[in-house]
Scaffold this active site. Structure first.
Site, mmCIF file in Angstrom:
data_model
loop_
_atom_site.group_PDB
_atom_site.id
_atom_site.type_symbol
_atom_site.label_atom_id
_atom_site.label_comp_id
_atom_site.label_asym_id
_atom_site.label_seq_id
_atom_site.Cartn_x
_atom_site.Cartn_y
_atom_site.Cartn_z
ATOM 1 N N GLU A 188 35.833 3.583 34.398
ATOM 2 C CA GLU A 188 35.797 4.319 35.660
ATOM 3 C C GLU A 188 35.707 3.312 36.803
ATOM 4 O O GLU A 188 34.839 2.438 36.815
ATOM 5 C CB GLU A 188 34.588 5.261 35.680
ATOM 6 C CG GLU A 188 34.471 6.027 36.983
ATOM 7 C CD GLU A 188 33.894 7.421 36.810
ATOM 8 O OE1 GLU A 188 33.721 7.866 35.666
ATOM 9 O OE2 GLU A 188 33.626 8.062 37.842
ATOM 10 N N ARG A 189 36.641 3.457 37.747
ATOM 11 C CA ARG A 189 36.710 2.538 38.898
ATOM 12 C C ARG A 189 36.848 1.091 38.454
ATOM 13 O O ARG A 189 36.333 0.181 39.112
ATOM 14 C CB ARG A 189 35.487 2.686 39.803
ATOM 15 C CG ARG A 189 35.146 4.100 40.207
ATOM 16 C CD ARG A 189 36.266 4.812 40.906
ATOM 17 N NE ARG A 189 35.872 6.159 41.313
ATOM 18 C CZ ARG A 189 36.733 7.037 41.831
ATOM 19 N NH1 ARG A 189 37.999 6.734 41.991
ATOM 20 N NH2 ARG A 189 36.315 8.231 42.180
ATOM 21 N N ASN A 224 28.558 8.275 34.077
ATOM 22 C CA ASN A 224 29.104 9.591 33.729
ATOM 23 C C ASN A 224 29.185 9.565 32.206
ATOM 24 O O ASN A 224 30.196 9.190 31.624
ATOM 25 C CB ASN A 224 30.485 9.800 34.359
ATOM 26 C CG ASN A 224 30.373 9.943 35.862
ATOM 27 O OD1 ASN A 224 29.319 10.322 36.394
ATOM 28 N ND2 ASN A 224 31.440 9.622 36.567
ATOM 29 N N LYS A 239 22.166 8.901 35.193
ATOM 30 C CA LYS A 239 22.681 9.611 36.368
ATOM 31 C C LYS A 239 22.443 11.085 36.083
ATOM 32 O O LYS A 239 23.049 11.648 35.162
ATOM 33 C CB LYS A 239 24.173 9.316 36.528
ATOM 34 C CG LYS A 239 24.883 10.152 37.590
ATOM 35 C CD LYS A 239 26.341 9.675 37.752
ATOM 36 C CE LYS A 239 27.111 10.543 38.745
ATOM 37 N NZ LYS A 239 28.486 10.062 38.965
ATOM 38 N N GLU A 261 26.886 14.697 40.966
ATOM 39 C CA GLU A 261 28.320 14.858 40.708
ATOM 40 C C GLU A 261 28.593 15.554 39.371
ATOM 41 O O GLU A 261 29.394 15.096 38.559
ATOM 42 C CB GLU A 261 29.024 13.499 40.764
ATOM 43 C CG GLU A 261 28.912 12.843 42.133
ATOM 44 C CD GLU A 261 29.722 11.559 42.288
ATOM 45 O OE1 GLU A 261 29.901 10.859 41.292
ATOM 46 O OE2 GLU A 261 30.137 11.274 43.416
ATOM 47 N N ARG A 319 18.922 6.775 38.555
ATOM 48 C CA ARG A 319 19.691 6.594 39.796
ATOM 49 C C ARG A 319 19.287 7.583 40.885
ATOM 50 O O ARG A 319 18.958 8.740 40.601
ATOM 51 C CB ARG A 319 21.184 6.724 39.510
ATOM 52 C CG ARG A 319 21.675 5.635 38.595
ATOM 53 C CD ARG A 319 23.125 5.837 38.267
ATOM 54 N NE ARG A 319 24.030 5.165 39.178
ATOM 55 C CZ ARG A 319 25.109 5.712 39.703
ATOM 56 N NH1 ARG A 319 25.401 6.988 39.486
ATOM 57 N NH2 ARG A 319 25.912 5.017 40.471
ATOM 58 N N ARG A 328 25.438 14.129 53.831
ATOM 59 C CA ARG A 328 25.178 13.520 52.535
ATOM 60 C C ARG A 328 24.249 12.302 52.629
ATOM 61 O O ARG A 328 23.532 11.979 51.685
ATOM 62 C CB ARG A 328 26.546 13.153 51.968
ATOM 63 C CG ARG A 328 26.564 12.266 50.821
ATOM 64 C CD ARG A 328 28.020 12.136 50.384
ATOM 65 N NE ARG A 328 28.137 11.089 49.401
ATOM 66 C CZ ARG A 328 29.276 10.754 48.824
ATOM 67 N NH1 ARG A 328 30.386 11.391 49.135
ATOM 68 N NH2 ARG A 328 29.313 9.791 47.932
ATOM 69 N N LYS A 330 21.779 3.161 45.596
ATOM 70 C CA LYS A 330 22.856 2.240 45.954
ATOM 71 C C LYS A 330 22.434 1.478 47.204
ATOM 72 O O LYS A 330 21.473 1.863 47.876
ATOM 73 C CB LYS A 330 24.147 3.022 46.208
ATOM 74 C CG LYS A 330 24.681 3.672 44.941
ATOM 75 C CD LYS A 330 26.024 4.355 45.150
ATOM 76 C CE LYS A 330 26.530 4.926 43.828
ATOM 77 N NZ LYS A 330 27.821 5.602 43.915
ATOM 78 N N ASP A 332 28.006 5.595 49.818
ATOM 79 C CA ASP A 332 28.587 5.259 48.513
ATOM 80 C C ASP A 332 29.356 3.944 48.526
ATOM 81 O O ASP A 332 30.576 3.965 48.626
ATOM 82 C CB ASP A 332 29.529 6.391 48.074
ATOM 83 C CG ASP A 332 29.950 6.246 46.627
ATOM 84 O OD1 ASP A 332 29.434 5.357 45.957
ATOM 85 O OD2 ASP A 332 30.803 7.037 46.183
ATOM 86 N N GLU A 374 35.934 -0.474 44.428
ATOM 87 C CA GLU A 374 36.359 0.921 44.496
ATOM 88 C C GLU A 374 36.866 1.294 45.890
ATOM 89 O O GLU A 374 37.856 2.011 46.018
ATOM 90 C CB GLU A 374 35.179 1.828 44.098
ATOM 91 C CG GLU A 374 35.494 3.301 44.203
ATOM 92 C CD GLU A 374 34.312 4.193 43.816
ATOM 93 O OE1 GLU A 374 33.296 3.681 43.326
ATOM 94 O OE2 GLU A 374 34.435 5.415 44.014
ATOM 95 N N TRP A 414 35.949 19.028 50.513
ATOM 96 C CA TRP A 414 35.753 17.728 51.127
ATOM 97 C C TRP A 414 36.649 17.585 52.332
ATOM 98 O O TRP A 414 37.810 17.960 52.295
ATOM 99 C CB TRP A 414 36.097 16.662 50.083
ATOM 100 C CG TRP A 414 35.594 15.313 50.447
ATOM 101 C CD1 TRP A 414 34.339 14.839 50.297
ATOM 102 C CD2 TRP A 414 36.355 14.263 51.034
ATOM 103 N NE1 TRP A 414 34.262 13.554 50.745
ATOM 104 C CE2 TRP A 414 35.482 13.177 51.198
ATOM 105 C CE3 TRP A 414 37.691 14.126 51.443
ATOM 106 C CZ2 TRP A 414 35.886 11.977 51.755
ATOM 107 C CZ3 TRP A 414 38.104 12.931 51.981
ATOM 108 C CH2 TRP A 414 37.194 11.874 52.136
HETATM 109 O O1 GCW Z 1 31.582 7.291 44.353
HETATM 110 C C1 GCW Z 1 31.409 7.756 43.122
HETATM 111 C C2 GCW Z 1 32.573 7.315 42.309
HETATM 112 C C3 GCW Z 1 32.409 7.814 40.904
HETATM 113 C C4 GCW Z 1 31.104 7.256 40.371
HETATM 114 C C5 GCW Z 1 29.966 7.686 41.289
HETATM 115 C C6 GCW Z 1 28.619 7.151 40.861
HETATM 116 C C7 GCW Z 1 30.440 6.806 38.126
HETATM 117 O O2 GCW Z 1 33.734 7.825 42.861
HETATM 118 O O3 GCW Z 1 33.509 7.367 40.152
HETATM 119 O O4 GCW Z 1 30.884 7.730 39.074
HETATM 120 O O5 GCW Z 1 30.234 7.221 42.577
HETATM 121 O O6 GCW Z 1 28.243 6.114 41.362
HETATM 122 O O7 GCW Z 1 27.974 7.769 40.054
#
Ligand code: GCW
Length: 729
Positions: free
Chosen positions: A196-197, A239, A316, A320, A353, A365, A389, A394, A422, A569
């Site tokens: 992912e990413r 994820n 996580k 999401e 997280r 957000r 983060k 993000d 990303e 969105w």
């Molecule tokens: O910004 C989002 C990304 C997702 C990522 C998520 C996260 C792993 O688009 O791809 O999923 O952040 O950090 O959990």
């Protein structure tokens, strides 16, 4: 038929044989062209003859006890390095000569024991080391000593770095201790091999052939991490997939843990909150349900049977679409503590997280993470980190630091950075991220008065809570050069060194990396360092000038998308462009994010006159005609930023073009092509964004700047073929 004839000709004929040999040599030379695989552990012959012979005389005999796995790893690395750098490998016996290099601990080395360095070594903790020139029985020696074998391995890598960067090694008096205890990579690798990413190919973990087959690449991965002090790796995506906790996969993860262990790297796994249902056959995953708690305890006990030094879980939850304790009306603390209790007897930790947000257009957000977690300050088990983060949105090209830093006084926070690009042009773009990491780490939270930087907040948890840490989502994949873009390697390298010591500067790290990766030509180093340092500001000018952020194409996170909207969105929520002006009002008259910061900052951010220009539009909705410090209006300044950004990419491309012949041709062409792509994309971002914002400002593009070549719709329609969502979801 023809080929058979040719074959016969080549075999039977002397000239033919010579042709074959020449052909073979050409092909071999080609295949030995540099592809970046060696990373910064590129041990090429030191051409400066005097320096090389000084080094040779200083390292004639290596004394190290290879029966300890980490010391064997150190010895192997030294052999590789010295063979490459100096063209010869010193002897390894017990005689004491001028130029003896002694490496180890007081346990592994009687010589170190006799040196009476105990009090000094004691100060190096579990992972630190000293490197010192010492006269022993009249012989000049170099000693790398530590409390633990892994400390000695880190010291060895440091010593090799000194040689690679051509330092004087005659008066060494180094004492290094990492400032943060947990220095982790959070891979977002899926069990099906995708990442992912991830923009450097597929996952490094070969789940199909593990545990029978452990590729040599696993060792090289571990070497690279150990060389910069990274001591933990989360193998899979946040994820998460419950399957990673099944016996089948634990055995595979254990094989990786075995490979990484000598290099001081612990393995962690992501834990899917609903695993008790999915793989445990339970009806619920409620963290207060005794059967669920028991399931996690048993599962953890099981994991430790396979991986005795397992690091713990990264989670996580309720983010999401991921399951979590709130599904059962429990708190994040309830969920984290359940896992923490299971891990505690084994010494494992939970990294929980803080990346949570309400997917609602009515709520800013930027508020969510703080509000959700601040009320749980002090409510977590002692082996739990909360992991925000670096910023509240993000991993944007630029965001102010996450307001939780400095405010979670009783629960340790672990920083989460993103190395994979990303939002920064994937692995197509050259963006050196050390300035971004440094900007956050050096930010003053003011929470305990002036000077309470984010780095200090992170470090202080070591004293107050007995644990401190930092994590980053890497850019590593199966590409031959590991990171897709050769310069992406610098970001992995820089993250490791900053995790070890957040005080280091982006410039000195860049210098080391350039010397270790390319060459020692002063003009080359200066030009490339300048280009690297500039690259982050350049990226910001194009993707998030003046505090703008999250205005990329939403589906791909690549290319511009300030116009993007779908049912859930709308990019306008992130830039709020209207006929009056631009930017999100996060002051008291708006969403009041400013109130989450210390009063000093809240005041500063709330007034466009005092708000740092780099965060202006993050915190304020500002009129198009507002006069900026440059004397230009906001509109003119914004357009200038876009143009300056693209000019800078052109400048980067030109600098690189002058380096032909100074670096390996394959590397040169790789970077050259990518910089051209970066330039084209910068223009796409610039012209698309300027034309879009112009529909609100209704103002002309400043007269001294060229007009975009096409209409807005042209830029909106530029397709991006690599549809991440389409492929992986
Ligand atoms: O910004 C989002 C990304 C997702 C990522 C998520 C996260 C792993 O688009 O791809 O999923 O952040 O950090 O959990």
């Amino acid at each position: 038929m023809l080929s058979y004839k040719l074959y016969k000709f080549f075999l039977m004929n002397l000239v033919g044989r010579i042709i074959v040999i020449v052909l073979f040599m050409t092909v071999s030379a080609e295949s030995f062209a540099e592809n970046g695989y060696e990373l910064w552990m590129r041990y090429r012959n030191i051409e400066e003859k005097n320096l090389a012979s000084t080094y040779i005389n200083s390292i004639k005999n290596i004394q190290i006890d290879r029966s300890f796995p980490s010391l064997k790893a150190a010895a192997d690395e030294l052999t590789l390095a010295l063979e490459g750098l100096l063209g010869e490998v010193p002897v390894s016996d017990t005689t004491l000569v001028d130029g003896t290099l002694i490496i180890g601990t007081e346990t592994s080395s009687p010589m170190i024991r006799n040196l009476k360095l105990s009090s000094k070594i004691a100060g190096t903790g579990d992972e630190g080391y000293i490197i010192q020139n010492i006269l022993i029985n009249g012989k000049s020696c170099i000693v790398i000593a530590s409390n633990t074998e892994i400390g000695a391995l880190y010291g060895t890598f440091h010593f090799i770095r000194l040689l690679q960067t051509r330092q004087d090694i005659s008066e060494l008096n180094i004492l290094e201790v990492p400032k943060l205890k947990f220095r982790v990579l959070n891979h977002w690798d899926n069990l099906n091999g995708t990442v992912e990413r991830g923009y450097a190919g597929y996952s490094l973990w070969d789940w199909q052939r593990l545990p029978m087959y452990v590729d040599r690449r696993m060792i090289d991965y571990a070497r690279a991490n150990a060389s910069v002090g990274i001591n933990g790796t989360v193998l899979n995506n946040v994820n998460a997939n419950s399957k990673s906790l099944t016996r089948e996969y634990l055995i595979k993860a254990a094989a990786l843990a075995d490979a990484f262990r000598p290099y001081g790297i612990k393995v962690y796994l992501t834990a899917k909150f609903s695993a008790p249902i999915e793989i445990g056959g339970l009806k619920t995953a409620d963290p207060l349900d005794p059967a669920v708690r028991k399931w996690w305890k048993n599962k953890v006990n099981d994991i430790y049977r396979y991986i005795p030094d397992f690091g713990g879980f990264l989670v996580k939850a309720n983010s999401e679409g991921q399951p979590g304790p709130q599904d059962y009306h429990r708190t994040h603390a309830d969920g984290a503590n359940m896992m923490a209790e299971a891990l505690e007897p084994h010494g494992g930790i939970v990294m929980w997280r803080a990346f949570v947000y309400e997917n609602s257009r009515n709520v800013d957000r930027a508020l969510n993470g703080y509000n959700e977690f601040i009320k749980l300050n002090g409510k977590f088990n002692k082996n739990v980190f909360v992991q925000p983060k670096n910023g509240a949105i993000d991993f944007q090209p630029r965001e102010p630091f996450h307001p939780l830093f400095g405010k979670m006084t009783d629960t340790p926070l672990m920083m989460e950075f993103q190395i994979t690009q990303e939002y920064l042009g994937y692995s197509t773009n050259l963006v050196y991220l050390a300035p971004l990491f440094k900007e956050t780490l050096d930010s003053d939270t003011y929470t305990k008065g002036k000077g309470t930087t984010v780095a200090k907040v992170l470090e202080d948890y070591q004293r107050s809570n007995g644990m401190s840490g930092i994590a980053a989502v890497p850019n590593i994949g199966s590409d031959i050069n590991w990171t897709g873009h050769l310069f992406g390697q610098a970001n992995w390298f820089a993250y490791g060194l900053l995790a070890w010591n957040p005080q280091r500067t982006a410039e000195e790290i860049a210098d080391d990396w350039i010397k270790m990766t390319f060459n020692h030509d002063k003009d080359f180093i200066n030009a490339i360092r300048e280009m690297m340092i500039l690259s982050r500001e350049t990226a910001v000018k194009i993707r998030g000038a003046l505090g703008l952020n999250h205005i990329m194409n939403f589906a791909t996170h690549y290319g511009p998308g300030p116009w993007y909207k779908d049912n859930h969105w709308d990019a306008r929520d992130y830039h709020k462009a209207d006929t009056y002006g631009l930017g999100v009002d996060r002051t008291a008259t708006g969403s009041n994010v400013v109130a989450q910061y210390a009063p000093e900052l809240s005041k500063l951010f709330s007034d466009p006159k005092t708000c740092p220009q780099k965060y202006l539009l993050y915190f304020n909705h500002v009129a198009w005609g507002y006069i900026m410090p440059s004397g230009r209006t906001l509109w003119d300044e914004l357009v200038h930023q876009y143009f300056k950004g693209t000019d800078e990419v052109t400048q980067m491309r030109r600098i690189w073009d002058t380096m032909e012949g100074k670096v390996d041709a394959q590397c040169f062409n790789h970077v050259k092509q990518l910089l051209k792509a970066q330039e084209d994309e910068a223009i796409w971002w610039r012209d698309g964004s300027v034309l879009y914002f112009q529909t609100f400002s209704k103002l002309p593009i400043p007269a001294d700047l060229p007009k975009p070549e096409h209409e807005l719709n042209y830029y909106k329609r530029i397709p991006f073929p690599y549809d991440w969502n389409g492929i992986y979801k």
